[in-house]
Design a protein around this motif. Structure first.
Motif, PDB file in Angstrom:
ATOM      1  N   SER A   9      31.190  23.709 -14.227  1.00  0.00           N
ATOM      2  CA  SER A   9      30.406  22.652 -14.578  1.00  0.00           C
ATOM      3  C   SER A   9      29.550  21.141 -13.941  1.00  0.00           C
ATOM      4  O   SER A   9      30.851  20.824 -12.567  1.00  0.00           O
ATOM      5  N   ASP A  10      28.407  21.276 -13.217  1.00  0.00           N
ATOM      6  CA  ASP A  10      28.361  20.318 -12.143  1.00  0.00           C
ATOM      7  C   ASP A  10      28.929  18.393 -12.644  1.00  0.00           C
ATOM      8  O   ASP A  10      27.894  18.461 -13.708  1.00  0.00           O
ATOM      9  N   VAL A  11      29.587  17.891 -11.856  1.00  0.00           N
ATOM     10  CA  VAL A  11      29.144  16.495 -12.248  1.00  0.00           C
ATOM     11  C   VAL A  11      28.498  15.421 -11.018  1.00  0.00           C
ATOM     12  O   VAL A  11      29.206  15.173 -10.348  1.00  0.00           O
ATOM     13  N   ASN A  12      27.618  14.765 -11.761  1.00  0.00           N
ATOM     14  CA  ASN A  12      26.673  14.166 -11.316  1.00  0.00           C
ATOM     15  C   ASN A  12      26.867  12.492 -11.447  1.00  0.00           C
ATOM     16  O   ASN A  12      26.774  12.292 -12.182  1.00  0.00           O
ATOM     17  N   THR A  13      27.874  12.150 -10.193  1.00  0.00           N
ATOM     18  CA  THR A  13      28.354  11.581 -10.102  1.00  0.00           C
ATOM     19  C   THR A  13      27.450  10.068 -10.219  1.00  0.00           C
ATOM     20  O   THR A  13      28.111   8.605 -10.666  1.00  0.00           O
ATOM     21  N   PHE A  14      26.438   9.780  -9.888  1.00  0.00           N
ATOM     22  CA  PHE A  14      25.168   8.868  -9.612  1.00  0.00           C
ATOM     23  C   PHE A  14      25.151   8.762 -11.584  1.00  0.00           C
ATOM     24  O   PHE A  14      24.621   7.639 -11.395  1.00  0.00           O
ATOM     25  N   VAL A  15      25.222   9.489 -12.129  1.00  0.00           N
ATOM     26  CA  VAL A  15      25.146   9.426 -13.537  1.00  0.00           C
ATOM     27  C   VAL A  15      25.927   8.744 -14.123  1.00  0.00           C
ATOM     28  O   VAL A  15      25.546   7.233 -14.817  1.00  0.00           O
ATOM     29  N   TYR A  16      27.404   8.843 -13.847  1.00  0.00           N
ATOM     30  CA  TYR A  16      28.291   8.037 -14.574  1.00  0.00           C
ATOM     31  C   TYR A  16      28.169   6.828 -14.193  1.00  0.00           C
ATOM     32  O   TYR A  16      28.807   5.264 -14.241  1.00  0.00           O
ATOM     33  N   LEU A  17      28.052   6.382 -12.985  1.00  0.00           N
ATOM     34  CA  LEU A  17      27.899   4.978 -12.321  1.00  0.00           C
ATOM     35  C   LEU A  17      27.021   4.548 -12.761  1.00  0.00           C
ATOM     36  O   LEU A  17      27.085   3.104 -12.910  1.00  0.00           O
ATOM     37  N   TYR A  18      25.321   4.463 -12.903  1.00  0.00           N
ATOM     38  CA  TYR A  18      24.345   4.120 -13.538  1.00  0.00           C
ATOM     39  C   TYR A  18      24.713   3.197 -14.736  1.00  0.00           C
ATOM     40  O   TYR A  18      24.279   2.879 -14.940  1.00  0.00           O
ATOM     41  N   LYS A  19      25.193   4.425 -15.562  1.00  0.00           N
ATOM     42  CA  LYS A  19      25.500   4.383 -16.912  1.00  0.00           C
ATOM     43  C   LYS A  19      26.854   3.409 -16.863  1.00  0.00           C
ATOM     44  O   LYS A  19      26.253   1.900 -17.472  1.00  0.00           O
ATOM     45  N   SER A  20      27.816   2.978 -16.269  1.00  0.00           N
ATOM     46  CA  SER A  20      28.221   2.352 -15.808  1.00  0.00           C
ATOM     47  C   SER A  20      27.571   0.332 -15.838  1.00  0.00           C
ATOM     48  O   SER A  20      27.999  -0.236 -15.952  1.00  0.00           O
ATOM     49  N   ALA A  21      26.858   0.688 -15.033  1.00  0.00           N
ATOM     50  CA  ALA A  21      26.403  -0.665 -14.811  1.00  0.00           C
ATOM     51  C   ALA A  21      25.430  -1.164 -15.698  1.00  0.00           C
ATOM     52  O   ALA A  21      25.637  -1.993 -15.452  1.00  0.00           O
ATOM     53  N   ALA A  22      24.656   0.001 -16.032  1.00  0.00           N
ATOM     54  CA  ALA A  22      24.004  -0.476 -17.439  1.00  0.00           C
ATOM     55  C   ALA A  22      24.614  -0.974 -18.159  1.00  0.00           C
ATOM     56  O   ALA A  22      24.502  -2.010 -19.575  1.00  0.00           O
ATOM     57  N   VAL A  23      26.409  -0.588 -18.940  1.00  0.00           N
ATOM     58  CA  VAL A  23      26.547  -1.471 -20.125  1.00  0.00           C
ATOM     59  C   VAL A  23      26.631  -2.674 -19.647  1.00  0.00           C
ATOM     60  O   VAL A  23      27.552  -3.176 -20.318  1.00  0.00           O
ATOM     61  N   SER A  24      27.643  -2.086 -17.745  1.00  0.00           N
ATOM     62  CA  SER A  24      28.038  -4.253 -18.279  1.00  0.00           C
ATOM     63  C   SER A  24      26.605  -5.007 -17.677  1.00  0.00           C
ATOM     64  O   SER A  24      27.699  -5.991 -18.302  1.00  0.00           O
ATOM     65  N   LEU A  25      26.248  -4.614 -17.331  1.00  0.00           N
ATOM     66  CA  LEU A  25      24.863  -5.319 -17.389  1.00  0.00           C
ATOM     67  C   LEU A  25      24.467  -5.892 -18.666  1.00  0.00           C
ATOM     68  O   LEU A  25      24.597  -6.640 -19.029  1.00  0.00           O
ATOM     69  N   LYS A  26      24.639  -4.894 -19.962  1.00  0.00           N
ATOM     70  CA  LYS A  26      23.799  -4.862 -21.194  1.00  0.00           C
ATOM     71  C   LYS A  26      24.952  -6.411 -22.139  1.00  0.00           C
ATOM     72  O   LYS A  26      24.834  -7.184 -22.088  1.00  0.00           O
ATOM     73  N   ASN A  27      26.524  -5.880 -21.812  1.00  0.00           N
ATOM     74  CA  ASN A  27      28.046  -6.149 -21.453  1.00  0.00           C
ATOM     75  C   ASN A  27      27.593  -8.196 -21.352  1.00  0.00           C
ATOM     76  O   ASN A  27      27.476  -9.355 -21.596  1.00  0.00           O
ATOM     77  N   SER A  28      27.529  -8.314 -20.238  1.00  0.00           N
ATOM     78  CA  SER A  28      26.763  -9.907 -19.621  1.00  0.00           C
ATOM     79  C   SER A  28      25.438 -10.232 -20.403  1.00  0.00           C
ATOM     80  O   SER A  28      25.749 -11.580 -20.443  1.00  0.00           O
ATOM     81  N   LYS A  29      25.036  -9.894 -21.013  1.00  0.00           N
ATOM     82  CA  LYS A  29      23.947 -10.297 -22.124  1.00  0.00           C
ATOM     83  C   LYS A  29      24.561 -10.406 -23.487  1.00  0.00           C
ATOM     84  O   LYS A  29      23.673 -11.929 -23.985  1.00  0.00           O
ATOM     85  N   LEU A  30      25.302 -10.135 -23.460  1.00  0.00           N
ATOM     86  CA  LEU A  30      26.117 -10.406 -25.183  1.00  0.00           C
ATOM     87  C   LEU A  30      26.844 -11.233 -24.933  1.00  0.00           C
ATOM     88  O   LEU A  30      27.026 -12.187 -26.605  1.00  0.00           O
ATOM     89  N   SER A  31      27.806 -11.920 -24.266  1.00  0.00           N
ATOM     90  CA  SER A  31      28.157 -13.423 -24.155  1.00  0.00           C
ATOM     91  C   SER A  31      28.897 -13.437 -22.654  1.00  0.00           C
ATOM     92  O   SER A  31      28.862 -13.326 -21.538  1.00  0.00           O
ATOM     93  N   SER A  32      28.758 -15.396 -22.607  1.00  0.00           N
ATOM     94  CA  SER A  32      28.874 -15.922 -21.393  1.00  0.00           C
ATOM     95  C   SER A  32      30.523 -15.762 -21.093  1.00  0.00           C
ATOM     96  O   SER A  32      30.598 -15.420 -19.495  1.00  0.00           O
ATOM     97  N   ASP A  33      31.537 -15.170 -22.333  1.00  0.00           N
ATOM     98  CA  ASP A  33      32.865 -14.465 -21.904  1.00  0.00           C
ATOM     99  C   ASP A  33      32.924 -13.926 -21.304  1.00  0.00           C
ATOM    100  O   ASP A  33      32.645 -12.823 -21.141  1.00  0.00           O
TER     101      ASP A  33
END
Length: 126
Positions: A9-33
């Protein structure tokens, strides 16, 4: 009964890194903590995404060594080689995409982090 499985199975590392960035950005918008840390994580993951994606494209465009851990070409050099491989002028990333240049500079700062002293001289009228 034994079950034998095999395959690959191929693991496209860039996909996991992008998803991690997107989740962190979303979380930063949800709470100031922890907002700063979520934004920092998002920025770091996005900067790593750029390099992982360049490596991915390089392998697809005829540079199989870019998929190996032993490849030590700089991202700047890979970018120039990749542009030529896809038929574009060999311009620098700084000229073609100044924001990407800033992201990669940030990535280098974070990946090779050093303790630094920052001098602050500020006058406030509070």
């Amino acid at each position: 009964m034994a079950v034998i499985s095999q395959g690959s199975s191929d693991v496209n590392t860039f996909v996991y890194l992008y998803k991690s960035a997107a989740v962190s950005l979303k979380n930063s918008k949800l709470s100031s903590d922890g907002q700063f840390y979520n934004l920092l994580n998002s920025s770091v993951m996005l900067s790593f995404t750029v390099e992982a994606y360049v490596n991915h494209l390089g392998v697809l465009k005829g540079f199989p060594e870019w998929g190996e851990d032993s490849c030590r070409l700089s991202l700047w050099k890979k970018y120039k080689l990749l542009r030529v491989a896809v038929g574009l002028e060999g311009s620098s990333v700084e000229d073609a995409y100044p924001l990407v240049e800033k992201v990669i500079s940030f990535r280098n700062t974070m990946a090779h982090g050093r303790t630094k002293t920052h001098e602050i001289n500020e006058v406030s009228d509070d």
